[in-house]
Scaffold this active site. Sequence first.
Site, PDB file in Angstrom:
ATOM      1  CE  LYS A  41      -8.919   4.402   3.244  1.00 40.24           C
ATOM      2  NZ  LYS A  41      -7.840   5.434   3.323  1.00 40.24           N
ATOM      3  NE  ARG A  64      -3.030   2.536   3.142  1.00 39.25           N
ATOM      4  CZ  ARG A  64      -2.757   3.232   4.244  1.00 39.25           C
ATOM      5  NH1 ARG A  64      -1.833   2.793   5.101  1.00 39.25           N
ATOM      6  NH2 ARG A  64      -3.381   4.372   4.498  1.00 39.25           N
ATOM      7  NE  ARG A  66      -6.121  18.165   8.272  1.00 39.43           N
ATOM      8  CZ  ARG A  66      -5.761  17.133   9.016  1.00 39.43           C
ATOM      9  NH1 ARG A  66      -5.919  17.195  10.331  1.00 39.43           N
ATOM     10  NH2 ARG A  66      -5.228  16.059   8.482  1.00 39.43           N
TER      11      ARG A  66
END
Length: 473
Positions: free
Chosen positions: A216, A34, A75
Amino acid sequence: MRKRQCKIVATVGPASSSPSMLTLLHRAGVDVFRLNFSHGEHEKTTRIMEAIRAISRETGTPIAVFADLQGPKIRTGVLKGDGLDLKYGAHYRLMLAKDTDHDDVIPIPHPEVMSVLEAGDILKLDDGKLQITIVERKSDYVLGKADTPGRLTNRKGINLPGRALPISALTEKDRADLDHALKIGVDYVALSFVQRPEDVEEARAIIGDRAGIISKIEKPTAVDHLDAIIEKSDALMVARGDLGVELPAEDVPNIQRRIVRACRKAGKPVIVATHMLESMVESIAPTRAEASDVSTAVFQGADAVMLSAETAVGRHPPSAVAIMDRIIAATERDPECASFIIQDDPAAEHTTADAITLSARRIAEVLDCRLAVAYTKTGSTAKRLSRDRPHCGILAATPSEAVARRLALYWGVTPVTTEDISHFHEMHEKAELLAVKHAAKDGDRIIILAGYPFGRPGKTNTLKISRIGASGE
């Protein structure tokens, strides 16, 4: 051949990016590497890819590589004094801004987040260490109440459980990284921040068939659309770190089991990831709980388990891989291992190829066959066999190096690049040679699967049982 069926994925990082360390990791048991594009520089990832391909040529072993895209990073902005001490029960203003000069303001430079916040929503900050509940929407800010005390510093991550955000899974950085990843020839692309099947479709429009897509699953909204996302993807990853922030910790094991089961039914590979042997970032040995965690993923039927920080920045990358290899092998030796249990196929219609691979599974069990040799042009025959979980190893013989590398992710499959066959005698002869080269001995039975006429994709219609060193049965 590996002495296990479940595959090992290892993250490449500062501790493992040298050619010598990559070689050690592959020898220790890594099947798939990965590349984390959250931190990787393009020049560095090019060198790593070249080193992995060199290892593959030297060992004659197809090795899969996937690029893990960063995805959107939500964020906070810059706080007054570079930090804010949240007090339990105190109220704070959340404002659309990059920074602030006010003591009670938390700047959030993301209009997509601010636009969806409603009373009752929960914001988790700094990987879930801090939590704020939205109390009220005002005209120019949102009022929130601190549920946990603690210091919030600049640019900490924001998670908004239960809310689908109107954000693409591909940022401008991701698009540039994706372009580079495809140029260097990665086999899969791991897509972060998947919320709905349309996110996978957006990536597919760019990638086409140049690489497989690993979605994912790290957000609850993705779990809500699980079956549709599986259908659009080539593989899935259970990203337990982010799931554990977005969901209560007690829900994550059940979600993992649900995702693995759904992928098994669909015949799509599933990787279980995050914190599998986390203590081995520093320690030479895992905790008993970590060993049990890896074993549980294998027992549930995961196609692969993944090491992250353990190999990227850990002190003992080869040891982490070797121990994971041992845990997998020990789990699979258990006769009750659910990894070998066949899943109900939800397809309304079954094909000849389905019947052939299901028969191969039963034959392998009854005759205690050593190997199943599958001739495959596109990989479909080997993928079907992997889905059916035969009680023997699978040798996937394909003329395509790209197909061979992608098959390295699939449970039980050892891919081999070889020239295509042209007649039945060659089919039998080459299968025996390949089987002997990969651990079969005189007297061992093998199963041979192919499609006739030879060389045509999607035509698995031939099954032959053979005994090594004797005439075919």
